[in-house]
Design a protein around this motif. Structure first.
Motif, PDB file in Angstrom:
ATOM      1  N   ALA A  48       0.831  -1.208   0.000  1.00  0.00           N
ATOM      2  CA  ALA A  48       0.000   0.000   0.000  1.00  0.00           C
ATOM      3  C   ALA A  48       0.865   1.258   0.000  1.00  0.00           C
ATOM      4  O   ALA A  48       0.555   2.244  -0.671  1.00  0.00           O
ATOM      5  CB  ALA A  48      -0.939  -0.006   1.209  1.00  0.00           C
ATOM      6  N   LEU A  49       1.970   1.236   0.753  1.00  0.00           N
ATOM      7  CA  LEU A  49       2.851   2.403   0.816  1.00  0.00           C
ATOM      8  C   LEU A  49       3.548   2.654  -0.518  1.00  0.00           C
ATOM      9  O   LEU A  49       3.487   3.760  -1.074  1.00  0.00           O
ATOM     10  CB  LEU A  49       3.879   2.212   1.938  1.00  0.00           C
ATOM     11  N   VAL A  50       4.206   1.632  -1.045  1.00  0.00           N
ATOM     12  CA  VAL A  50       4.991   1.818  -2.281  1.00  0.00           C
ATOM     13  C   VAL A  50       4.078   2.037  -3.477  1.00  0.00           C
ATOM     14  O   VAL A  50       4.293   2.960  -4.282  1.00  0.00           O
ATOM     15  CB  VAL A  50       5.933   0.611  -2.505  1.00  0.00           C
ATOM     16  N   TYR A  51       3.032   1.224  -3.592  1.00  0.00           N
ATOM     17  CA  TYR A  51       2.089   1.400  -4.704  1.00  0.00           C
ATOM     18  C   TYR A  51       1.377   2.750  -4.580  1.00  0.00           C
ATOM     19  O   TYR A  51       1.232   3.492  -5.553  1.00  0.00           O
ATOM     20  CB  TYR A  51       1.063   0.266  -4.718  1.00  0.00           C
ATOM     21  N   LEU A 106       3.965   5.663  -5.507  1.00  0.00           N
ATOM     22  CA  LEU A 106       4.346   5.716  -6.922  1.00  0.00           C
ATOM     23  C   LEU A 106       3.161   6.026  -7.831  1.00  0.00           C
ATOM     24  O   LEU A 106       3.306   6.710  -8.849  1.00  0.00           O
ATOM     25  CB  LEU A 106       4.996   4.391  -7.342  1.00  0.00           C
ATOM     26  N   SER A 107       1.983   5.524  -7.463  1.00  0.00           N
ATOM     27  CA  SER A 107       0.815   5.707  -8.339  1.00  0.00           C
ATOM     28  C   SER A 107       0.350   7.161  -8.413  1.00  0.00           C
ATOM     29  O   SER A 107      -0.441   7.511  -9.269  1.00  0.00           O
ATOM     30  CB  SER A 107      -0.348   4.818  -7.870  1.00  0.00           C
ATOM     31  N   GLN A 108       0.878   8.004  -7.530  1.00  0.00           N
ATOM     32  CA  GLN A 108       0.516   9.416  -7.591  1.00  0.00           C
ATOM     33  C   GLN A 108       1.060  10.095  -8.846  1.00  0.00           C
ATOM     34  O   GLN A 108       0.499  11.086  -9.306  1.00  0.00           O
ATOM     35  CB  GLN A 108       1.038  10.150  -6.345  1.00  0.00           C
ATOM     36  N   PHE A 109       2.161   9.544  -9.374  1.00  0.00           N
ATOM     37  CA  PHE A 109       2.753  10.184 -10.563  1.00  0.00           C
ATOM     38  C   PHE A 109       3.125   9.185 -11.661  1.00  0.00           C
ATOM     39  O   PHE A 109       3.610   9.585 -12.716  1.00  0.00           O
ATOM     40  CB  PHE A 109       3.995  11.003 -10.172  1.00  0.00           C
ATOM     41  N   TYR A 110       2.884   7.899 -11.426  1.00  0.00           N
ATOM     42  CA  TYR A 110       3.192   6.888 -12.445  1.00  0.00           C
ATOM     43  C   TYR A 110       2.073   5.852 -12.462  1.00  0.00           C
ATOM     44  O   TYR A 110       1.758   5.262 -11.432  1.00  0.00           O
ATOM     45  CB  TYR A 110       4.537   6.213 -12.139  1.00  0.00           C
ATOM     46  N   LYS A 111       1.476   5.661 -13.616  1.00  0.00           N
ATOM     47  CA  LYS A 111       0.264   4.832 -13.695  1.00  0.00           C
ATOM     48  C   LYS A 111       0.505   3.425 -14.233  1.00  0.00           C
ATOM     49  O   LYS A 111      -0.377   2.566 -14.134  1.00  0.00           O
ATOM     50  CB  LYS A 111      -0.786   5.525 -14.574  1.00  0.00           C
ATOM     51  N   ASN A 112       1.676   3.168 -14.782  1.00  0.00           N
ATOM     52  CA  ASN A 112       1.906   1.880 -15.442  1.00  0.00           C
ATOM     53  C   ASN A 112       2.414   0.841 -14.426  1.00  0.00           C
ATOM     54  O   ASN A 112       3.484   0.259 -14.593  1.00  0.00           O
ATOM     55  CB  ASN A 112       2.907   2.054 -16.587  1.00  0.00           C
ATOM     56  N   LEU A 113       1.621   0.645 -13.383  1.00  0.00           N
ATOM     57  CA  LEU A 113       2.020  -0.319 -12.362  1.00  0.00           C
ATOM     58  C   LEU A 113       0.787  -0.982 -11.760  1.00  0.00           C
ATOM     59  O   LEU A 113      -0.321  -0.436 -11.808  1.00  0.00           O
ATOM     60  CB  LEU A 113       2.880   0.328 -11.285  1.00  0.00           C
ATOM     61  N   GLU A 114       1.010  -2.180 -11.196  1.00  0.00           N
ATOM     62  CA  GLU A 114      -0.024  -2.932 -10.493  1.00  0.00           C
ATOM     63  C   GLU A 114       0.587  -3.479  -9.203  1.00  0.00           C
ATOM     64  O   GLU A 114       1.805  -3.418  -9.007  1.00  0.00           O
ATOM     65  CB  GLU A 114      -0.509  -4.127 -11.339  1.00  0.00           C
ATOM     66  N   PHE A 115      -0.270  -4.031  -8.363  1.00  0.00           N
ATOM     67  CA  PHE A 115       0.268  -4.734  -7.189  1.00  0.00           C
ATOM     68  C   PHE A 115      -0.195  -6.187  -7.222  1.00  0.00           C
ATOM     69  O   PHE A 115      -1.198  -6.535  -7.852  1.00  0.00           O
ATOM     70  CB  PHE A 115      -0.126  -4.038  -5.880  1.00  0.00           C
ATOM     71  N   MET A 133      11.342   4.563  -1.073  1.00  0.00           N
ATOM     72  CA  MET A 133      10.579   5.718  -1.529  1.00  0.00           C
ATOM     73  C   MET A 133      11.219   7.026  -1.040  1.00  0.00           C
ATOM     74  O   MET A 133      11.224   8.032  -1.759  1.00  0.00           O
ATOM     75  CB  MET A 133       9.138   5.636  -1.034  1.00  0.00           C
ATOM     76  N   GLN A 134      11.772   7.007   0.163  1.00  0.00           N
ATOM     77  CA  GLN A 134      12.468   8.184   0.681  1.00  0.00           C
ATOM     78  C   GLN A 134      13.672   8.515  -0.206  1.00  0.00           C
ATOM     79  O   GLN A 134      13.913   9.686  -0.550  1.00  0.00           O
ATOM     80  CB  GLN A 134      12.921   7.922   2.124  1.00  0.00           C
ATOM     81  N   ALA A 135      14.421   7.486  -0.589  1.00  0.00           N
ATOM     82  CA  ALA A 135      15.581   7.682  -1.462  1.00  0.00           C
ATOM     83  C   ALA A 135      15.150   8.196  -2.833  1.00  0.00           C
ATOM     84  O   ALA A 135      15.800   9.084  -3.411  1.00  0.00           O
ATOM     85  CB  ALA A 135      16.354   6.368  -1.609  1.00  0.00           C
ATOM     86  N   PHE A 136      14.048   7.653  -3.356  1.00  0.00           N
ATOM     87  CA  PHE A 136      13.559   8.081  -4.669  1.00  0.00           C
ATOM     88  C   PHE A 136      13.153   9.559  -4.629  1.00  0.00           C
ATOM     89  O   PHE A 136      13.491  10.335  -5.530  1.00  0.00           O
ATOM     90  CB  PHE A 136      12.374   7.212  -5.091  1.00  0.00           C
ATOM     91  N   ARG A 172      11.689  15.380  -5.131  1.00  0.00           N
ATOM     92  CA  ARG A 172      10.252  15.438  -4.863  1.00  0.00           C
ATOM     93  C   ARG A 172      10.008  15.862  -3.417  1.00  0.00           C
ATOM     94  O   ARG A 172      10.884  15.730  -2.569  1.00  0.00           O
ATOM     95  CB  ARG A 172       9.594  14.087  -5.153  1.00  0.00           C
ATOM     96  N   ASP A 173       8.824  16.320  -3.149  1.00  0.00           N
ATOM     97  CA  ASP A 173       8.461  16.815  -1.828  1.00  0.00           C
ATOM     98  C   ASP A 173       8.534  15.684  -0.798  1.00  0.00           C
ATOM     99  O   ASP A 173       7.776  14.710  -0.859  1.00  0.00           O
ATOM    100  CB  ASP A 173       7.039  17.399  -1.887  1.00  0.00           C
ATOM    101  N   ALA A 174       9.454  15.802   0.174  1.00  0.00           N
ATOM    102  CA  ALA A 174       9.658  14.741   1.174  1.00  0.00           C
ATOM    103  C   ALA A 174       8.448  14.551   2.065  1.00  0.00           C
ATOM    104  O   ALA A 174       8.220  13.447   2.585  1.00  0.00           O
ATOM    105  CB  ALA A 174      10.882  15.058   2.022  1.00  0.00           C
ATOM    106  N   THR A 175       7.645  15.594   2.245  1.00  0.00           N
ATOM    107  CA  THR A 175       6.492  15.470   3.144  1.00  0.00           C
ATOM    108  C   THR A 175       5.454  14.494   2.598  1.00  0.00           C
ATOM    109  O   THR A 175       4.670  13.938   3.371  1.00  0.00           O
ATOM    110  CB  THR A 175       5.829  16.845   3.381  1.00  0.00           C
ATOM    111  N   ILE A 176       5.445  14.297   1.274  1.00  0.00           N
ATOM    112  CA  ILE A 176       4.487  13.345   0.691  1.00  0.00           C
ATOM    113  C   ILE A 176       4.845  11.927   1.131  1.00  0.00           C
ATOM    114  O   ILE A 176       3.970  11.133   1.488  1.00  0.00           O
ATOM    115  CB  ILE A 176       4.442  13.469  -0.846  1.00  0.00           C
ATOM    116  N   VAL A 177       6.130  11.598   1.117  1.00  0.00           N
ATOM    117  CA  VAL A 177       6.553  10.278   1.604  1.00  0.00           C
ATOM    118  C   VAL A 177       6.187  10.130   3.080  1.00  0.00           C
ATOM    119  O   VAL A 177       5.695   9.085   3.512  1.00  0.00           O
ATOM    120  CB  VAL A 177       8.072  10.080   1.416  1.00  0.00           C
TER     121      VAL A 177
END
Length: 574
Positions: free
Chosen positions: A96-99, A102-111, A205-208, A214-219
């Motif tokens: 749930a965290l990683v998906y 990432l899904s906030q700005f990248y749509k070509n993914l599934e879990f 995700m923090q490293a990414f 990107r805005d760290a507060t979102i992570v």
């Protein structure tokens, strides 16, 4: 059940005196802090004032640079990415965290969550082939994969890369992944080794975010999920985990995401959420889907964006959890009856029970329930896919994994650690396993292992129990492994105004000679408790017999009036 009280040794007097002076607390509190490793002013400051700025640089983790490079390449090429996680709370919160991030700005993914019954734990061949057949080029595995050498090799052969995020101890050989993030790798110099699986995903995700500006507060907005994983996976709440849990619980209480808000409402938690609320109320609901049906439902709930939708999904999860509790209660009754009805089983040093129609999803819970009644190493087995498969749970300081490994000639597979394990064998080997396991346990276990341990911090006088003292204790939260909730004991006390509540619990005032304070005590489930020659505790208290009392200090609020109460952990009569 009798407890063996393990009272912590007194810390060095000079350390206690120094800390007491430096942070202006009494010696009892200073001694307790020093025993927790908080022995200087700076450590006390870090302990009482957790700071997100003190989180470690994620790029200190081995292979983090490789993981970020491969993730950036996948996004740049618009490759399909599969977020793969285990079916327990740590796995589903990780996904749930990683998906979710990432899904906030990248749509070509599934879990993808494996089916407990069709695929089993960890990376499955079915999951790898699903990825290859559906043109996924990258799998990010969470809370699993560190030992999946064959499955990751298969993925590589099929043109699918792996980034592994795990927190379990690696074997001698590592899978052929593009990157392996695991602080327990021998060649990893990351300063904190006890992250949950979700914690490793968070660091990715923090490293990414850090690398891509990107805005760290979102992570950081995903710390509610991370706090749930830390609590439910029983990892130490020390160091970095303490910081993450502190701010995650703060978010749970003030601004949880819709799915978690729905779970809080369904759990009927009407106070500030603590670690224990996650362990006993929120976590089991998230776990229920994976135990009885499919954990995909839990992930969908955790990533829900609308509260009304989340409430509908939480209702379904809650229904599954109710069914899980029903299975749990019924199977526990059957298991306890099997022990109680046969003298041979009751007198053993271990418990190994098998019934072919017990539900596989709850046998670990049943093993724990049996230990609450018959305190000894316990294995509960059921039949699944024509094999006997089981969950093992241990008692304080007894290594059940080693005991099981001594019986490996009868097993097809097994794995786990000191206090919990899983195992599979042919059904016709169950009786032989019961006999051999009992022999192994009997040869290793000592009488001290057969009595539950209550770890007690220190002795205090009843007059020390006041709001000034309690308010400092509250600041020591969040509590959990590595930072347990303080337990104190008072010597030579007696009870007044003893009452039975709801036919289950005891309520009384405790009195100590020379002390003015007479706090209310609540002893849950002790109304019919017996001590020594089977005399009922209630009657012994009514006779004002002297006893030592072990307890936690809690605040009780009723009709807007608050007072301190003692939650009784154990009573030892003279």
């Amino acid at each position: 059940m009798e407890y063996n009280w393990k009272i912590r040794d007194k810390a060095a007097e000079e350390n206690v005196t120094s800390l007491s002076r430096d942070i202006n607390v009494n010696n009892t509190l200073a001694n307790m802090l020093v025993n927790r490793g908080v022995d200087t002013f700076q450590k006390a400051k870090d302990y009482f004032r957790p700071d997100l700025d003190k989180l470690h640089d994620p790029f200190l983790m081995k292979d983090m640079d490789k993981a970020i490079q491969r993730l950036e390449e996948a996004i740049g090429r618009e490759e399909k990415i599969l977020i793969y996680g285990d079916y327990d709370v740590d796995g589903t919160t990780s996904v749930a965290l990683v998906y979710g991030y990432l899904s906030q700005f990248y749509k070509n993914l599934e879990f993808y969550i494996p089916d407990r019954y069709k695929e089993g734990y960890g990376i499955s061949e079915r999951g790898v082939r699903y990825a290859a057949e559906n043109n996924f080029k990258l799998i990010i595995s969470l809370d699993c994969g560190i030992k999946a050498i064959e499955k990751v090799s298969l993925a590589k052969m099929l043109g699918v890369d792996f980034i592994i995020c795990d927190h379990h101890t690696p074997g001698d050989e590592l899978p052929p992944a593009v990157a392996i993030l695991d602080p327990k790798r021998k060649d990893c110099e990351y300063p904190y080794k006890e992250l949950s699986g979700c914690g490793v995903g968070f660091k990715l995700m923090q490293a990414f975010a850090q690398h891509t500006d990107r805005d760290a507060t979102i992570v950081m907005s995903y710390l509610d999920l991370l706090a749930i994983s830390i609590a439910a996976d029983i990892v130490p709440i020390t160091g970095e985990n303490r910081i993450l849990a502190f701010y995650g619980i703060e978010r749970l209480n003030n601004n949880p995401r819709p799915g978690i808000k729905a779970l809080i409402l369904k759990s009927k938690i009407e106070k500030e959420i603590e670690i224990s609320d996650i362990v006993f109320k929120i976590g089991p609901r998230i776990n229920a889907s994976g135990r009885l049906e499919h954990a995909k439902a839990s992930v969908e709930l955790l990533i829900a964006k609308d509260l009304d939708d989340a409430l509908r999904q939480a209702e379904a999860v809650d229904t599954v959890n109710a069914a899980r509790k029903n299975f749990d209660e019924n199977i526990t009754k059957e298991a306890l009856m099997m022990i109680e009805e046969k003298n041979a089983i009751r007198e053993m040093r271990s418990t190994v029970l098998f019934k072919e129609d017990w539900h596989k999803g709850v046998i670990g819970i049943v093993a724990s329930r049996c230990i609450e009644k018959f305190y000894r190493p316990t294995i509960i087995l059921t039949e699944s896919n024509n094999k006997a498969t089981g969950s093992a749970r241990s008692v304080y300081d007894f290594d059940i994994y080693e005991a099981i490994s001594e019986c490996s000639d009868l097993l097809e597979q097994f794995g786990g650690h000191k206090y919990a394990a899983g195992l599979t064998m042919a059904v016709d080997k169950v009786v032989a396993f019961q006999e051999k396991f009992e022999a192994v346990v009997s040869s290793r276990i000592q009488d001290v292992h057969m009595m539950p341990v209550l770890e007690v911090d220190d002795e205090i006088l009843l007059d020390q129990i006041n709001y000034k003292f309690y308010n400092i204790l509250k600041q020591m939260a969040p509590f959990g492994p590595g930072n347990p909730e303080p337990i104190f004991y008072a010597n030579q006390v007696y009870a007044e105004d003893v009452r039975i509540l709801k036919e289950k619990h005891l309520r009384f005032n405790v009195v100590q000679d020379g002390q003015v304070t007479r706090p209310v005590c609540i002893a849950f489930g002790m109304a019919d408790r017996t001590k020594y020659e089977d005399e009922i505790v209630y009657k012994m208290l009514k006779r004002k017999m002297r006893f030592d009392l072990a307890f936690e200090i809690r605040e009780n609020t009723f009709r807007n009036n608050s007072s301190l109460q003692l939650y009784v952990k154990d009573i030892k009569f003279d």
